[in-house]
Design a protein around this motif. Structure first.
Motif, mmCIF file in Angstrom:
data_model
loop_
_atom_site.group_PDB
_atom_site.id
_atom_site.type_symbol
_atom_site.label_atom_id
_atom_site.label_comp_id
_atom_site.label_asym_id
_atom_site.label_seq_id
_atom_site.Cartn_x
_atom_site.Cartn_y
_atom_site.Cartn_z
ATOM 1 N N SER A 175 0.850 -1.272 0.082
ATOM 2 C CA SER A 175 0.102 -0.048 -0.141
ATOM 3 C C SER A 175 1.052 1.171 0.110
ATOM 4 C CB SER A 175 -0.791 0.095 1.498
ATOM 5 O OG SER A 175 -0.196 0.102 2.281
ATOM 6 N N CYS A 176 0.364 2.324 -0.538
ATOM 7 C CA CYS A 176 0.914 3.692 -0.524
ATOM 8 C C CYS A 176 0.193 4.855 0.281
ATOM 9 C CB CYS A 176 1.418 4.185 -1.971
ATOM 10 S SG CYS A 176 -0.064 4.521 -3.037
ATOM 11 N N ASP A 177 -1.069 4.402 0.660
ATOM 12 C CA ASP A 177 -1.900 5.306 1.438
ATOM 13 C C ASP A 177 -2.347 4.738 2.617
ATOM 14 O OD1 ASP A 177 -4.235 6.789 2.469
ATOM 15 O OD2 ASP A 177 -4.389 7.880 0.389
ATOM 16 N N LEU A 178 -1.900 4.872 3.592
ATOM 17 C CA LEU A 178 -2.170 4.056 4.857
ATOM 18 C C LEU A 178 -3.659 3.856 5.365
ATOM 19 C CD1 LEU A 178 -0.690 2.448 7.190
ATOM 20 C CD2 LEU A 178 -0.655 4.423 8.652
ATOM 21 N N TYR A 179 -4.246 5.198 5.180
ATOM 22 C CA TYR A 179 -5.466 5.186 5.415
ATOM 23 C C TYR A 179 -6.637 4.518 4.607
ATOM 24 C CZ TYR A 179 -10.114 7.033 6.814
ATOM 25 O OH TYR A 179 -11.407 6.997 7.301
ATOM 26 N N ARG A 180 -6.265 4.923 3.132
ATOM 27 C CA ARG A 180 -7.240 4.383 2.200
ATOM 28 C C ARG A 180 -6.857 2.868 1.651
ATOM 29 N NH1 ARG A 180 -6.558 9.379 1.936
ATOM 30 N NH2 ARG A 180 -8.378 10.723 1.717
#
Length: 571
Positions: A175-180
């Protein structure tokens, strides 16, 4: 012949090397390098799961299944005995002129200190590790990053800081976006983040955990160093479970752990898993699209999330990329198409090269949802007058299905869904699945990253998180701000733009495409319980809020529809 350490001849092994960090601390690393003196490109990875437990012991069931199904992993030039979870296999790299450096992040395994996952300090530690590796006497000064999942996600982070000796990277299913991408897909808390992952993979590998079941495959000592008291262990780790649970909105905590992808300049090969929606898919697609690198490639595959990384064809792909960018080998890699896709069919798949993502010749096709449960792919027209259909959010679902297809239809790319929704409560969670059924009504599923059966595509959205980031949204890929809650007024109708994570599937003539909308996680045929990436934490999803009746409004002023990336044959 094997050496005393169990490391094959020709590989020089240095165990528990201390790498100094800028604040005076240090992390521990293992170094595998060619026995012949010289300067070699270096492959680096750092992670929290322990550099020293053998994959066949730490993940015994998963490894045994893998070896049984694909024996080549321990037959084609490797014993498999040097592999640690999600790190590369040194036996497949060192004989080809590479140094392999595997590192325990601060606070995990043999590395003492405070563990704070994905934090700026951990990323700065990674910069120091890369610069150390790039300046050793056995190093050519060119460092590549490679690894799976966490060991891929932190590549996006550190590459955005531009370490001088970093020359190329292969983030494999990370992943590159911890939230999404990780903790809150669609704004709904993933069970994996605060519970399963933290307890089963992090705490058990924390530095000082005297109860760890894992032993160093070289010394047979615990992989977590000298034992510490439970109180000290608690002080030495961030309260990540509560961090995710009590940070339901995107904000500073997630922002400082999510990189500015446009700052990434090094060549990259991003590997995404079609069957990894919810953790091992979206980030690699977004990372590829948004990275600032002039030289970047997207590679897609399917199946269990770590298998293709270790298979011979996967290693050969990785090696060709690194040979070109780390060793300067003129092997034709620079002529490779930038997008290399696995195109899935019900019983087979094929690999195809494309010029860009999304595929330039995509025919974006709107399929209307109708009150009689049709998915109208042919005309795309909705009912002339508004109608409504409802379901109990915790026990029921609605499925909309096309007529039998008159010819093969390929769906490859991002998918978007527009739903007009009302609820009897102040919020609603929407779980959507893009599915396919054969002529007998049997669903087509694929082996996924974490599930034995996954549908063609999955998407999620919490209705109170419907606010879009207008600058980053695209018609085929809505991007939600997740920066405020907008509760529903019971009975009022709201538009929801739902991102269904990218996919590829060729539906043969006679098959039907379908869309299922529910208030709970998709369950494959015959599933007997929840999966590791489910979203049913009772604190995040209290039944009083998320257990109402959800109504879909269709037709007229409420044109609910599915936007599909239909790919015509090349002319």
């Amino acid at each position: 012949m094997p050496s005393v350490d169990g490391v094959p001849a020709g590989i020089r092994f240095e165990h528990d090397i201390q790498i100094p960090l800028r604040d005076g601390a240090s992390v521990r690393a293992d170094v595998f390098r060619p026995d012949e003196p010289g300067r070699y490109p270096v492959l680096v990875a750092q992670g929290p799961y322990g550099k020293d437990p053998w994959i066949g012991a730490a993940y015994a069931a998963e490894w045994a299944d893998f070896v049984q199904r694909r024996p080549e992993v321990v037959e084609d030039g490797s014993s498999g005995r040097l592999i640690a979870w999600e790190f590369v296999d040194p036996e497949r790299w060192v004989p080809h002129g590479y140094v392999v450096v595997t590192v325990d992040v601060r606070g995990q395994g043999k590395s003492p200190g405070y563990y704070d996952p994905y934090s700026p300090r951990e990323t700065n530690d990674y910069v120091d590790v890369i610069e150390w590796a790039g300046t050793q006497q056995w190093s050519s000064g060119r460092v590549g990053l490679i690894g799976v999942s966490y060991l891929a996600a932190n590549q996006w982070q550190v590459a955005a800081l531009r370490p001088p000796h970093l020359a190329a990277m292969i983030p494999w299913e990370g992943s590159c976006d911890l939230y999404r991408d990780t903790s809150h897909p669609g704004g709904i808390l993933s069970n994996r983040y605060p519970a399963m992952w933290w307890i089963n993979q992090i705490m058990v590998n924390q530095h000082g955990n005297g109860d760890t079941p894992y032993h160093d495959r070289f010394s047979d000592e615990p992989t977590t160093g000298p034992a510490l008291s439970p109180a000290q262990l608690d002080l030495n780790r961030a309260p990540i479970a509560s961090s995710a649970l009590f940070r339901p909105l995107d904000g500073p905590y997630y922002w400082e752990r999510t990189p500015d992808l446009g700052r990434i300049e090094v060549p990259l090969l991003s590997a995404a898993n079609w069957g990894g929606a919810g953790l091992h898919l979206r980030g690699n697609i977004e990372g590829f699209v948004r990275a600032g690198s002039r030289h970047k490639w997207l590679f897609t595959h399917s199946g269990v999330h770590f298998h293709d990384f270790y298979l011979s064809y996967g290693v050969e792909l990785q090696r060709r990329f690194f040979d070109h960018f780390l060793r300067g080998v003129d092997n034709g890699w620079d002529a490779e198409a930038p997008v290399q896709l696995l195109i899935r069919r019900p019983e087979s798949s094929e690999r195809r090269a494309e010029a860009a993502w999304p595929i330039p010749r995509t025919v974006w096709t709107a399929a209307a949802l109708t009150a009689d449960h049709r998915l109208d792919l042919e005309s795309g027209s909705a009912d002339a007058h508004p109608r409504r259909v409802s379901f109990d959010a915790l026990t029921e679902s609605l499925t909309f299905m096309t007529s039998p297809l008159g010819s093969d239809v390929e769906i490859t790319g991002p998918v978007a869904l527009v739903l007009w929704v009302s609820s009897t409560t102040s919020d609603a969670d929407l779980f959507v699945a893009l599915r396919a059924f054969d002529g007998d009504g049997t669903e087509v599923t694929f082996e996924g990253a974490h599930h034995m059966q996954v549908p063609i595509g999955l998407g999620w959205l919490r209705a109170s998180h419907r606010k879009l980031d207008e600058e980053r949204s695209l018609p085929y890929r809505p991007f939600h701000a997740h920066d405020e809650m907008q509760p529903l007024v019971p009975g009022e109708v709201y538009r929801l733009d739902i991102e269904i994570q990218p996919t590829s599937f060729v539906a043969p003539a006679g098959y039907r495409l379908a869309l299922t909308v529910a208030g709970t996680d998709y369950r494959p045929p015959g599933a007997d319980g929840p999966g590791p990436l489910d979203h049913d934490d009772p604190t995040d999803r209290p039944p009083s809020t998320y257990g109402g009746t959800t109504t879909l409004h269709l037709g007229g002023e409420y044109p609910s529809h599915l936007l599909l990336p239909v790919i015509p044959e090349r002319s």
